[in-house]
Design a protein around this motif. Structure first.
Motif, PDB file in Angstrom:
ATOM      1  N   SER A 139       9.931  -5.637  -7.286  1.00 58.01           N
ATOM      2  CA  SER A 139       8.443  -5.258  -6.059  1.00 58.01           C
ATOM      3  C   SER A 139       7.606  -4.430  -6.564  1.00 58.01           C
ATOM      4  O   SER A 139       6.850  -4.488  -6.029  1.00 58.01           O
TER       5      SER A 139
ATOM      6  N   PRO B 213      12.122 -10.508  -1.563  1.00 59.98           N
ATOM      7  CA  PRO B 213      10.268 -10.738  -1.690  1.00 59.98           C
ATOM      8  C   PRO B 213       9.602 -11.300  -3.373  1.00 59.98           C
ATOM      9  O   PRO B 213      10.493 -10.873  -4.325  1.00 59.98           O
ATOM     10  N   PHE B 214       9.022 -11.853  -3.044  1.00 60.12           N
ATOM     11  CA  PHE B 214       8.841 -12.697  -4.571  1.00 60.12           C
ATOM     12  C   PHE B 214       8.257 -13.296  -5.322  1.00 60.12           C
ATOM     13  O   PHE B 214       8.563 -13.940  -5.853  1.00 60.12           O
TER      14      PHE B 214
ATOM     15  N   ASN C 294       3.931  -5.313  -7.221  1.00 61.41           N
ATOM     16  CA  ASN C 294       3.049  -4.401  -6.348  1.00 61.41           C
ATOM     17  C   ASN C 294       1.932  -3.492  -7.358  1.00 61.41           C
ATOM     18  O   ASN C 294       0.348  -3.554  -7.391  1.00 61.41           O
TER      19      ASN C 294
END
Length: 530
Positions: free
Chosen positions: A246, A288-289, A250
Motif C-alpha cells: 500500500s 487494498p490494491f 500510494n
C-alpha cells in the motif's frame, strides 16, 4: 520526480508475526522476489540471534541481486562491552554484507528500565557502534527504536541519540514508531522538527497497532523522510508493520514519488500473493490494491456504472498494480452483472431477452436457498450455459449408494457404489475412501476416466462445509464449497441441501462437469487458432 527508498524487512521483522515461520529456503525465494519487485534494501535477518539467519546470509552470498542491497540487522553494542568484543557486531561483519542496520534506544524510559544502564552510556553505545561499523567500510542505517514515544516524553534526549548516530557517520537515521501508537499529524510534526535539527537522510519505520502504519509512513514522507521501512502485506509482530504494498502504490501512483524501477509497479499483486503463499498465510481478499476483492463489484448499480466508466467505483485502474476487475453474480445482481459475466466467459447471451431476466431471478432464488455463486464461479458458468442452451451433458447419474461401516476398535470404512450413463453405456462401479465424500469422488472418477482421461489431471484442493441455519441443529441446511485444480487453473463449485451428502454430490458433480467443459473450451480455442 523525487525518490523514496524502499527498505523491506519481511524476512526479519515480518517473520516475527504470529503464525509465520520461514525456512532458509523460503527466505531465499522471497529475497529473489523482492529484488524482482525492485526494492532498494532487503533486510535478511539478525545473524547474531539465531543459526537460521547465519545460514541464510551464508547461502545468500550466491544470489545475484539486480537492484537490492542485502542488509543485516543487529543492535548497538552491549553496555560495558567494547564494539570489537561484542559477539552480535562480529556476527554482522561475518554476514558479508555491505549494508547493516543497527537499532538503539531513543526513549529514556527504555534506557533505564530495559537496558538498565545510564543515559550517557546509551549515547556512547550508539556513537561507538556506528563509528566501529563505518570504519569497516559499511553503509550504516541507524534505527532509532521507540523514537516517537521517546520524543514525546523527553524530546531533548531523543534528539541527542540521533545526533550521536549522525556525528559517528550514520548514512541513514530511521525514526521508529515501535509501539505503533502515534497519529499521522504527530508523525508529520515531529519529522519536520527532527529534519530541522538533523541533516542526515531520514527514514520511517512504523508499526500498525493503531492501524495507521501506512498513513504514518505517508505522513513522514510528506514531512521529508527519504526512506520507508516495512513488510510485504504488513506482516509483523502484534498488529504488523507498515504494508509496503500500500505504501508503494500510494507513493508512486497518487503522490508522485519514484519507489521502484520503471514498470515494476504492476508486479505488486504478483509479489504480494507470492510472499503470502510462501509464508503459508492467506492473503486477505479485501487487502487494498492486491486482494482478490479489491476491484470486485457486486451491486447492480455499481456494475452498471463501472461498465460505463471504471472511475465511477474504482480509485485506480487495477492493471496499474497487476490486479484485475471482477464482477460477481448474486442476489444483488442486475442485467449489467450478467452482461459483464457473459463477456468474461465468452458466452453468447441475449442480454435484452425475457429469458435473461428469468435467469437473474433464478440466481436470486438459489442464493435465497443458500447457494453462493460469488465463491463458486464454476457452478455459475454451468448454470448460465444450461439456461441458454450452450451446454452439453457429458454423463447422467443413474444412482449411487454409500455404505459407512464402523466396527469396534477399528477405523470407519466408507464405500460408494455408483451407476452412471455415458451416451448409451451404463457403468456400474465402486470405490472406497477416507470418508463418504472421498469414496463418492473416487467412485465417480473411476467410472468417468475410461471415457474422459482428463479427469485424471484434476484433483480436489479444498472442501468446506457451512451450516446455514444453526437453529435447526442436525436438520439444518448446509452449503458445500469444493475447490478443484488441474495443471493450469483452479475453479470452485457449490451445493446446498439439508443432506450433507447431497450437497457434496452437487458440488462434486459440477466440479467434474466443469473440468470436462474446460477441456471442451480449450479444444475449441485451439481449433480457432489453426
Amino acid at each position: 520526480m523525487a525518490k523514496v527508498f524502499i527498505y523491506d524487512t519481511t524476512l526479519r521483522d515480518g517473520s516475527q508475526g504470529e503464525g509465520i515461520s520461514l525456512s532458509v529456503e523460503d527466505k531465499l525465494k522471497i529475497a529473489g522476489k523482492l529484488d524482482y519487485l525492485g526494492v532498494d534494501y532487503i533486510e535478511g535477518g539478525w545473524p547474531g540471534s539465531n543459526p537460521k539467519d547465519l545460514e541464510f546470509f551464508r547461502r545468500a552470498k550466491e544470489l545475484i541481486f539486480k537492484h537490492a542491497r542485502l542488509t543485516a540487522f543487529g543492535s548497538t553494542r552491549r553496555p560495558g562491552v567494547r564494539p570489537e568484543e561484542d559477539a552480535n557486531l562480529n556476527a554482522l561483519l561475518e554476514a558479508g554484507v555491505k549494508t547493516v542496520a543497527i537499532f538503539g534506544k531513543s526513549w529514556d524510559f527504555h534506557v533505564v528500565e530495559a537496558l538498565k544502564t545510564t543515559l550517557e552510556e546509551n549515547l556512547s553505545m550508539i556513537r561507538e557502534t556506528v563509528s566501529y561499523l563505518k570504519n569497516k567500510n559499511l553503509e550504516v542505517i541507524y534505527d532509532a527504536e521507540h523514537f516517537f514515544d521517546g520524543y514525546k516524553n523527553n524530546g531533548e534526549y531523543a534528539l541527542k541519540t540521533l545526533q550521536a548516530a549522525a556525528e559517528a557517520g550514520a548514512d541513514w537515521i530511521v525514526l521508529c514508531d515501535t509501539n505503533g501508537g502515534s497519529l499521522p499529524d504527530e508523525v508529520n510534526r515531529i519529522v519536520k522538527e527532527v529534519k530541522s535539527r538533523i541533516k542526515t537522510p531520514l527514514g520511517i519505520h512504523a508499526h500498525n497497532d493503531g492501524e495507521l502504519a501506512v498513513a504514518n509512513s505517508l505522513a513522514a514522507v510528506r514531512a521529508g523522510v527519504d526512506m520507508v521501512q516495512g513488510t510485504i502485506n504488513g506482516f509483523g509482530e502484534r498488529c504488523g508493520n507498515a504494508n509496503l504494498i500500500s505504501v508503494i502504490a500510494n507513493l508512486e501512483y497518487k503522490m508522485g514519488y519514484r519507489c521502484l524501477p520503471e514498470g515494476c509497479l504492476r508486479r505488486l499483486t504478483e509479489v504480494a500473493r507470492y510472499v503470502s503463499e510462501i509464508a503459508n498465510v492467506v492473503l486477505p481478499g479485501h487487502q487494498p490494491f492486491v486482494g482478490q476483492s479489491a476491484f470486485t463489484h457486486k451491486g447492480g448499480v455499481h456494475v452498471s456504472a463501472v461498465l460505463k466508466d471504471s472511475r465511477t467505483y474504482e480509485h485506480i485502474p487495477p492493471e496499474v498494480v497487476g490486479n484485475r476487475r471482477r464482477v460477481l453474480v448474486s442476489e444483488l445482481s442486475g442485467i449489467s452483472n450478467l452482461r459483464y459475466k457473459a463477456q468474461e466467459l465468452d458466452l453468447d447471451i441475449p442480454i435484452d431477452a425475457p429469458e435473461t431476466r428469468k435467469v437473474i431471478q433464478r440466481i436470486k432464488e438459489l442464493e435465497y436457498q443458500g447457494f453462493q455463486f460469488e465463491g463458486a464461479e464454476g457452478s455459475l458458468e454451468l448454470l448460465l450455459r444450461k439456461a441458454f442452451g450452450q451446454y452439453r451433458q457429458h454423463f447422467q447419474l443413474e444412482s449411487f449408494k454409500i455404505i459407512v461401516e464402523k466396527r469396534a476398535e477399528q477405523e470407519t470404512i466408507s464405500e460408494a457404489v455408483i451407476k452412471i450413463r455415458v451416451d448409451d453405456r451404463v457403468v456400474h462401479t465402486a470405490a472406497e475412501g477416507n470418508g463418504p465424500v472421498n469414496a463418492l469422488d473416487n467412485a465417480l472418477r473411476k467410472a468417468l476416466e475410461e471415457f474422459y482421461p482428463v479427469i485424471r489431471e484434476m484433483h480436489l484442493t479444498d472442501y468446506k462445509v457451512r451450516v446455514l441455519d444453526e437453529k435447526d441443529a442436525t436438520a439444518a441446511k448446509v452449503r458445500v464449497l469444493i475447490e478443484s485444480r488441474d495443471k493450469t487453473s483452479s475453479w470452485s463449485t457449490v451445493g446446498v441441501s439439508t443432506n450433507i451428502i447431497e450437497a457434496s454430490w452437487q458440488a462434486l458433480l459440477d466440479s467434474m462437469d466443469y473440468a470436462l467443459l474446460k477441456q471442451q473450451k480449450e479444444k475449441t480455442a485451439k481449433r480457432g487458432l489453426r
